[in-house]
Design a protein around this motif. Structure first.
Motif, PDB file in Angstrom:
ATOM      1  N   TYR A  71      -4.375   5.456  12.629  1.00  0.00           N
ATOM      2  CA  TYR A  71      -3.968   5.917  11.296  1.00  0.00           C
ATOM      3  C   TYR A  71      -3.549   4.746  10.419  1.00  0.00           C
ATOM      4  N   THR A  72      -2.786   3.817  10.975  1.00  0.00           N
ATOM      5  CA  THR A  72      -2.394   2.623  10.221  1.00  0.00           C
ATOM      6  C   THR A  72      -3.622   1.816   9.833  1.00  0.00           C
ATOM      7  N   GLN A  73      -4.566   1.688  10.742  1.00  0.00           N
ATOM      8  CA  GLN A  73      -5.790   0.941  10.456  1.00  0.00           C
ATOM      9  C   GLN A  73      -6.560   1.567   9.295  1.00  0.00           C
ATOM     10  N   SER A  74      -6.618   2.895   9.266  1.00  0.00           N
ATOM     11  CA  SER A  74      -7.343   3.568   8.185  1.00  0.00           C
ATOM     12  C   SER A  74      -6.624   3.402   6.846  1.00  0.00           C
ATOM     13  N   LEU A  75      -5.295   3.454   6.866  1.00  0.00           N
ATOM     14  CA  LEU A  75      -4.544   3.260   5.621  1.00  0.00           C
ATOM     15  C   LEU A  75      -4.764   1.867   5.059  1.00  0.00           C
ATOM     16  N   LEU A  76      -4.668   0.863   5.915  1.00  0.00           N
ATOM     17  CA  LEU A  76      -4.788  -0.517   5.446  1.00  0.00           C
ATOM     18  C   LEU A  76      -6.216  -0.864   5.045  1.00  0.00           C
ATOM     19  N   SER A  77      -7.185  -0.181   5.620  1.00  0.00           N
ATOM     20  CA  SER A  77      -8.575  -0.466   5.244  1.00  0.00           C
ATOM     21  C   SER A  77      -8.876  -0.019   3.819  1.00  0.00           C
ATOM     22  N   ALA A  78      -8.021   0.831   3.262  1.00  0.00           N
ATOM     23  CA  ALA A  78      -8.222   1.318   1.898  1.00  0.00           C
ATOM     24  C   ALA A  78      -7.506   0.465   0.857  1.00  0.00           C
ATOM     25  N   VAL A  79      -6.707  -0.513   1.297  1.00  0.00           N
ATOM     26  CA  VAL A  79      -5.981  -1.375   0.355  1.00  0.00           C
ATOM     27  C   VAL A  79      -6.938  -2.410  -0.210  1.00  0.00           C
ATOM     28  N   PRO A  80      -7.105  -2.512  -1.532  1.00  0.00           N
ATOM     29  CA  PRO A  80      -8.030  -3.494  -2.113  1.00  0.00           C
ATOM     30  C   PRO A  80      -7.589  -4.926  -1.817  1.00  0.00           C
ATOM     31  N   VAL A  81      -8.590  -5.803  -1.617  1.00  0.00           N
ATOM     32  CA  VAL A  81      -8.346  -7.231  -1.410  1.00  0.00           C
ATOM     33  C   VAL A  81      -8.907  -7.978  -2.614  1.00  0.00           C
ATOM     34  N   PRO A  82      -8.140  -8.888  -3.221  1.00  0.00           N
ATOM     35  CA  PRO A  82      -8.617  -9.542  -4.447  1.00  0.00           C
ATOM     36  C   PRO A  82      -9.787 -10.492  -4.236  1.00  0.00           C
ATOM     37  N   ASP A  83     -10.031 -10.930  -3.002  1.00  0.00           N
ATOM     38  CA  ASP A  83     -11.143 -11.838  -2.719  1.00  0.00           C
ATOM     39  C   ASP A  83     -12.417 -11.013  -2.520  1.00  0.00           C
ATOM     40  N   PRO A  84     -13.421 -11.154  -3.399  1.00  0.00           N
ATOM     41  CA  PRO A  84     -14.640 -10.323  -3.282  1.00  0.00           C
ATOM     42  C   PRO A  84     -15.429 -10.588  -2.009  1.00  0.00           C
ATOM     43  N   ILE A 105     -14.179 -11.419   1.012  1.00  0.00           N
ATOM     44  CA  ILE A 105     -13.498 -10.713   2.102  1.00  0.00           C
ATOM     45  C   ILE A 105     -13.674  -9.209   1.936  1.00  0.00           C
ATOM     46  N   GLU A 106     -13.576  -8.733   0.730  1.00  0.00           N
ATOM     47  CA  GLU A 106     -13.712  -7.302   0.457  1.00  0.00           C
ATOM     48  C   GLU A 106     -15.091  -6.801   0.875  1.00  0.00           C
ATOM     49  N   LYS A 107     -16.110  -7.612   0.677  1.00  0.00           N
ATOM     50  CA  LYS A 107     -17.477  -7.211   1.025  1.00  0.00           C
ATOM     51  C   LYS A 107     -17.671  -7.098   2.527  1.00  0.00           C
ATOM     52  N   ARG A 108     -16.959  -7.935   3.299  1.00  0.00           N
ATOM     53  CA  ARG A 108     -17.128  -7.933   4.753  1.00  0.00           C
ATOM     54  C   ARG A 108     -16.237  -6.908   5.453  1.00  0.00           C
ATOM     55  N   ARG A 109     -15.279  -6.347   4.733  1.00  0.00           N
ATOM     56  CA  ARG A 109     -14.334  -5.433   5.369  1.00  0.00           C
ATOM     57  C   ARG A 109     -15.003  -4.123   5.787  1.00  0.00           C
ATOM     58  N   GLN A 110     -14.493  -3.572   6.871  1.00  0.00           N
ATOM     59  CA  GLN A 110     -14.999  -2.288   7.350  1.00  0.00           C
ATOM     60  C   GLN A 110     -14.017  -1.190   6.973  1.00  0.00           C
ATOM     61  N   ARG A 111     -14.467  -0.241   6.190  1.00  0.00           N
ATOM     62  CA  ARG A 111     -13.622   0.870   5.784  1.00  0.00           C
ATOM     63  C   ARG A 111     -13.581   1.925   6.883  1.00  0.00           C
ATOM     64  N   ILE A 112     -12.396   2.461   7.137  1.00  0.00           N
ATOM     65  CA  ILE A 112     -12.230   3.545   8.094  1.00  0.00           C
ATOM     66  C   ILE A 112     -11.906   4.800   7.294  1.00  0.00           C
ATOM     67  N   ILE A 113     -12.871   5.666   7.171  1.00  0.00           N
ATOM     68  CA  ILE A 113     -12.708   6.875   6.371  1.00  0.00           C
ATOM     69  C   ILE A 113     -12.425   8.048   7.287  1.00  0.00           C
ATOM     70  N   LEU A 114     -11.249   8.637   7.114  1.00  0.00           N
ATOM     71  CA  LEU A 114     -10.859   9.766   7.954  1.00  0.00           C
ATOM     72  C   LEU A 114     -11.525  11.038   7.460  1.00  0.00           C
ATOM     73  N   THR A 115     -11.897  11.893   8.375  1.00  0.00           N
ATOM     74  CA  THR A 115     -12.497  13.179   8.038  1.00  0.00           C
ATOM     75  C   THR A 115     -11.462  14.286   8.208  1.00  0.00           C
ATOM     76  N   GLY A 116     -11.688  15.384   7.520  1.00  0.00           N
ATOM     77  CA  GLY A 116     -10.800  16.530   7.653  1.00  0.00           C
ATOM     78  C   GLY A 116      -9.515  16.377   6.863  1.00  0.00           C
ATOM     79  N   ASP A 117      -8.677  17.391   6.939  1.00  0.00           N
ATOM     80  CA  ASP A 117      -7.409  17.424   6.224  1.00  0.00           C
ATOM     81  C   ASP A 117      -6.252  17.246   7.197  1.00  0.00           C
ATOM     82  N   VAL A 118      -5.098  16.910   6.627  1.00  0.00           N
ATOM     83  CA  VAL A 118      -3.888  16.804   7.444  1.00  0.00           C
ATOM     84  C   VAL A 118      -3.517  18.199   7.938  1.00  0.00           C
ATOM     85  N   PRO A 119      -3.283  18.370   9.236  1.00  0.00           N
ATOM     86  CA  PRO A 119      -2.888  19.694   9.751  1.00  0.00           C
ATOM     87  C   PRO A 119      -1.578  20.160   9.133  1.00  0.00           C
TER      88      PRO A 119
END
Length: 349
Positions: free
Chosen positions: A271-284, A286-300
């Motif tokens: 969960y922490t990894q997915s949150l931090l993967s959504a934080v923008p990075v000012p270096d384009p 690094i931003e291009k190489r980053r892997q986004r972790i997109i969670l599916t579904g809703d919070v129970p």
């Protein structure tokens, strides 16, 4: 800040194993809101587990960040720690005193040592009260300053310290912008010279251009008055800027806790990894190489959490057996001062 508002601290808090002084210790804290059925003879048919068995410490002089999605229990945690909500179970020890069992007169005295900055600067100020009355109300309630002239001078100095014109004392909240109203709320929180402040998303309702000003003000006040903050937020970049340690909440539980740089540079919970993967990075680059972790579904629903790990319905790496069948994992120390609640992570020793 004048000595008139100074208060004598209760017995000193105990020192922790790492040598830092523990100002606040929360153990197995729970806050459940009952779900009732029936119109006349209401009966409880369930409970919303807003805060579900969490433990953490806040050290004197530090800022502990509390982050997570909306509805995860961050604000309820802050209010329960301050005893604005009566906890369902658990312990809250502040400056060596157990708050949950403290008699009302003693708890009233302790309230001078702990204050809150609310999220909404529009709703947290009484529109029928002038700024002077709003800021001076805590002083009058606790009989700190009796003389009216001294009280007036003290309030004016408080307003000036938070960046407002002292001549605004006779104005009303509707005459101010959002940033100015939040500064009034900060002045009110400082009035009794507290040692601990819960800042409940103090910048989320403000314009981006004002957010940095308010955060810088909070940092200046912390250094000047030796304050300790529990900083509740969902802006992860701002949390890294202002906080010393960070606790990540999901569905009423803390899933990761540690020094802010350690958690941000080496997140271990999915969960922490997915949150931090959504934080923008000012270096384009690094931003291009980053892997986004997109969670599916809703919070129970916190009224019906899933069996096993609370995060298993959205976790991209959940194990078919243990994560769905074993009880929700407890926080374990993976590296010094870095705690994680995940079945896939093992302790460092």
């Amino acid at each position: 800040m004048p000595n008139a508002a100074a208060t004598t601290a209760p017995a000193a808090a105990k020192a922790s194993s790492n040598g830092r002084e523990v100002l606040l210790e929360v153990k197995n804290l729970k806050k459940y809101f009952p779900i009732t059925a029936g119109i006349i003879l209401q009966r409880q048919v369930g409970a919303v587990k807003a805060v579900d068995d969490i433990s953490f410490r806040v050290y004197k002089g530090e800022t502990l960040g509390l982050v997570g999605e909306s509805g995860c229990g961050k604000s309820t945690t802050g209010r329960t720690v301050l005893q604005l909500y009566k906890p369902t179970a658990g312990s809250v020890v502040f400056e060596g005193k157990e708050l949950t069992t403290l008699p009302a007169p003693e708890l009233r005295k302790m309230r001078k040592r702990m204050q809150m900055i609310f999220q909404d600067p529009f709703a947290s100020l009484n529109p029928r009260m002038s700024v002077g009355n709003i800021v001076s109300e805590p002083l009058r309630i606790h009989n700190v300053i009796q003389n009216k002239n001294e009280l007036q001078e003290y309030v004016e100095r408080l307003l000036e310290r938070v960046g407002l014109n002292p001549y605004y004392v006779n104005r009303y909240p509707h005459e101010f912008s959002g940033g100015q109203r939040q500064r009034i709320g900060i002045a009110r929180a400082l009035a009794l010279n507290p040692s601990f402040i819960v800042a409940d998303e103090p910048i989320s309702a403000l314009d981006v251009s004002i957010q940095a000003q308010v955060v810088n003000l909070l940092e200046e006040l912390q250094d000047e008055f030796n304050l300790t903050y529990l900083f509740i937020a969902h802006d992860l970049s701002m949390v890294r800027h202002i906080c010393d340690r960070v606790a990540v909440m999901y569905l009423g539980k803390i899933v990761e806790l540690g020094p802010v740089d350690e958690v941000y540079d080496n997140p271990l919970h999915p969960y922490t990894q997915s949150l931090l993967s959504a934080v923008p990075v000012p270096d384009p680059l690094i931003e291009k190489r980053r892997q986004r972790i997109i969670l599916t579904g809703d919070v129970p629903s916190p009224a019906r959490p899933p069996l096993g790990c609370n995060f298993n319905t959205r976790c991209p790496v959940a194990l078919a057996g243990i994560c769905y069948q074993q009880p929700d994992p407890e926080l374990i120390e993976v590296t010094p001062e870095h705690f994680v609640a995940c079945h896939r992570v093992t302790p460092f020793n």
